[in-house]
Design an enzyme around this catalytic site. Sequence first.
Site, PDB file in Angstrom:
ATOM      1  N   ASP A 131      60.715   3.565  44.485  1.00 18.52           N
ATOM      2  CA  ASP A 131      62.155   3.495  44.195  1.00 18.52           C
ATOM      3  C   ASP A 131      62.439   3.516  42.694  1.00 18.52           C
ATOM      4  O   ASP A 131      63.577   3.389  42.264  1.00 18.52           O
ATOM      5  CB  ASP A 131      62.756   2.195  44.776  1.00 18.52           C
ATOM      6  CG  ASP A 131      62.802   2.231  46.301  1.00 18.52           C
ATOM      7  OD1 ASP A 131      62.771   3.355  46.845  1.00 18.52           O
ATOM      8  OD2 ASP A 131      62.856   1.160  46.923  1.00 18.52           O
ATOM      9  N   GLN A 291      74.270  -3.152  48.722  1.00 16.46           N
ATOM     10  CA  GLN A 291      73.207  -3.035  47.710  1.00 16.46           C
ATOM     11  C   GLN A 291      72.057  -2.151  48.200  1.00 16.46           C
ATOM     12  O   GLN A 291      71.447  -1.434  47.414  1.00 16.46           O
ATOM     13  CB  GLN A 291      72.653  -4.420  47.345  1.00 16.46           C
ATOM     14  CG  GLN A 291      73.569  -5.253  46.458  1.00 16.46           C
ATOM     15  CD  GLN A 291      73.908  -4.576  45.130  1.00 16.46           C
ATOM     16  OE1 GLN A 291      75.034  -4.141  44.907  1.00 16.46           O
ATOM     17  NE2 GLN A 291      72.927  -4.441  44.256  1.00 16.46           N
ATOM     18  N   ASP A 302      78.544   8.936  34.133  1.00 14.63           N
ATOM     19  CA  ASP A 302      78.893  10.363  34.015  1.00 14.63           C
ATOM     20  C   ASP A 302      79.741  10.794  35.212  1.00 14.63           C
ATOM     21  O   ASP A 302      80.688  11.568  35.071  1.00 14.63           O
ATOM     22  CB  ASP A 302      77.633  11.240  33.985  1.00 14.63           C
ATOM     23  CG  ASP A 302      76.805  11.022  32.722  1.00 14.63           C
ATOM     24  OD1 ASP A 302      77.340  10.499  31.735  1.00 14.63           O
ATOM     25  OD2 ASP A 302      75.605  11.386  32.736  1.00 14.63           O
TER      26      ASP A 302
END
Length: 347
Positions: A131, A291, A302
């Site tokens: 991850d 989460q 962005d």
Amino acid sequence: MRPTEVENALFGMGNPLLDISAVVDKDFLDKYGLKPNDQILAEDKHKAMFDEIAKKSKVEYHAGGSTQNSVKIAQWMIQTPHKVATFFGCIGTDHFGEILKQKAEEAHVDARYYQQTQEPTGTCAACITGDNRSLVANLAAANCYNKEKHLDLDGNWELVEKAKVYYIAGFFLTVSPESILKVAKHASENNKIFSLNLSAPFISQFFKEAMMKVMPYVDILFGNETEAATFAKEQGFEETDDIAEIARRAQSLPKVNKKRQRVVVFTQGKDDTVATIGEKVTMFSVLDIDQNDIVDTNGAGDAFVGGFLSELVQERPLEECIRAGHYAANVIIRRAGCTFPEKPDFP
């Protein structure tokens, strides 16, 4: 607005990077001295890594760099017509440059790159282990943008004149502040909208002079809570821990075009987004997310700006711009890298 009015209505200028992502192992990280979760600028010892990661079996390429990400997301939110956004930046005359051009085209961004032979195309490698993502950016050609050889050319400047909304990430202040000033002054003189992002704490610290030369022309200032706090400290604001107060103070910094009051928008991750609307500072709650659904928050800032600009360029109210920003960020953080599904589902 008619579709033809939206083509090239958004103008972005910044550091174009080819994002290269691949799954690597611990040996790869150790070989190049990388932490599993990090963001660094490439040093000499990392130079060979970009070619090595490109040879991995499941390598993915995307048009990246902060400003290019935002205009790409604005285009995705709008869908049609294509080429809503013009993008200027510098690349090399190499294989990675060709891939970057192809990726920008696939994203329907009207990218007009300045190509030079001194430096290779800028890249950002995402080295994925489980991850975790370790990001290594090599600006290379992105640092070589040349105002006289690109922005000032008639054919290119015409695209600047065609735009109604301008967006430049603060990162570009390290490359060509004179290009930013020329565009910002044009926007101000023609009562068009010029927006800037604080981008990173080091910009406010080490490129303060360049930033403050541009600030009088800034109609919309973006940033996150960390960047806002550093900006406040560098500017000598007394209240550096109250984000609403920082927004208010940033709004009241000197401004050239008095026809537009400056709007300041600060995101705070999962906490409320803070925005100055008229004389008041308003809080906007972000979309709820479990989460466990969050994959990668790197592109969130962005993406927020991209969503915001997609509504702004269509002359929608500020509240709608923020709602679109929250939507785009919520989509992007569920995916690795600054990527998105085929179509948005923005009501």
